[in-house]
Motif scaffolding. Structure first.
Motif: not given
Length: 298
Positions: A91-95
């Protein structure tokens, strides 16, 4: 190890109803390349009535990378994403300018005994992208580059190395590698890496120059040319790093930024509840008091 500059021991930290081992930041080494934060979750055996429940909380200025060895987490965010991450996937979440997410035990596991074990990682964004639009990417484990080389199994979880590129959409030059071997093997990474580099031992051990290095340690290299060492049998370790940013990064609670002013704004925005909401979530996690918030400052 002749090329090791610093050894960081895992330290216990409480993230609510769950204990983790904190690896980065460390007072003598706050970042490795763009990597600003690493927590080792577990391995934790959760009985049928015990569940992971990290309520909706905000992030700015970073990408989060979740990588599980065992178990499962349900991710929900303010973009409307709702996805289960299982062992081996990313899971790669960019804020960017701001995102909110929750992490919980999936509903179908909440009355079962289960294991949870993995890494939670924050990768700082380049200064010019700190205010980018948030986004989310899920990569299945079979879509990550993996190969055998010199008797060891290598997986490129994120970034670029060994002439290969992970599908995880990173925003600065970096790498995050998994290296495993069932038998004792000599390993020399040599010129395949760049920038700052570190090695985290998950299981087994590493021998070099008469020294033995054990799990729950990060070995910080003097440079990216890691020297030759020996993996004992049934060893797994991770190599991570990349190009460091020219500016310092400040951390307060879940916020990362190149300026303290931006962190102060994020604190105010969260207190005023002007961050976007996570669909289906009603819980509000208050901003922690100054003396309880995890922070790194000069």
């Amino acid at each position: 190890m002749s090329n090791i500059q610093l050894i960081i021991e895992e330290r216990s930290a409480d993230i609510g109803n769950f204990m983790v081992g904190r690896l980065l930041p460390f007072r003598e080494k706050r970042t490795v390349g763009p990597f600003a934060f690493i927590d080792h979750m577990g391995p934790t055996y959760l009985k049928d009535y015990q569940n992971l429940d990290v309520g909706p909380h905000p992030h700015i200025g970073l990408s989060t990378l979740t990588y599980l060895f065992e178990g499962s987490i349900m991710h929900k965010d303010s973009l409307g994403t709702e996805i289960e991450i299982q062992a081996g996937a990313v899971n790669w979440m960019t804020a960017g300018k701001g995102i909110v997410h929750s992490e919980r035990t999936p509903q179908y596991l909440r009355t079962s005994d289960k294991m949870l074990h993995g890494l939670q990682i924050w990768v700082a964004l380049p200064r010019e992208l700190e205010e980018m639009e948030p986004n989310f990417t899920h990569i299945e484990k079979d879509d990550l580059p993996h190969w055998e080389q010199d008797g060891v199994s290598i997986k490129l979880i994120a970034g670029e190395a060994f002439g290969k590129k992970s599908p995880v959409p990173v925003y600065s030059p970096m790498y995050f590698l998994e290296i495993k071997s069932k038998s004792a093997q000599k390993v020399k990474i040599g010129d395949h890496l760049f920038g700052e580099s570190a090695l985290y031992i998950l299981e087994g051990s590493i021998k070099s120059d008469g020294n033995t290095f054990e799990p729950k340690q990060i070995l910080i290299a003097k440079d990216s040319k890691l020297c030759e060492f020996e993996m004992t049998e049934n060893t797994t370790f991770y190599i991570f790093g990349g190009e460091a940013f020219p500016e310092e990064r400040f951390i307060y609670w879940n916020f990362v930024s190149s300026t303290k002013e931006r962190i102060e704004k994020a604190k105010m925005d969260w207190q005023n509840q002007t961050f976007p909401k996570v669909p289906g979530e009603t819980e509000f996690v208050p901003l922690p008091p100054e003396n309880n918030a995890f922070k790194i400052k000069k």
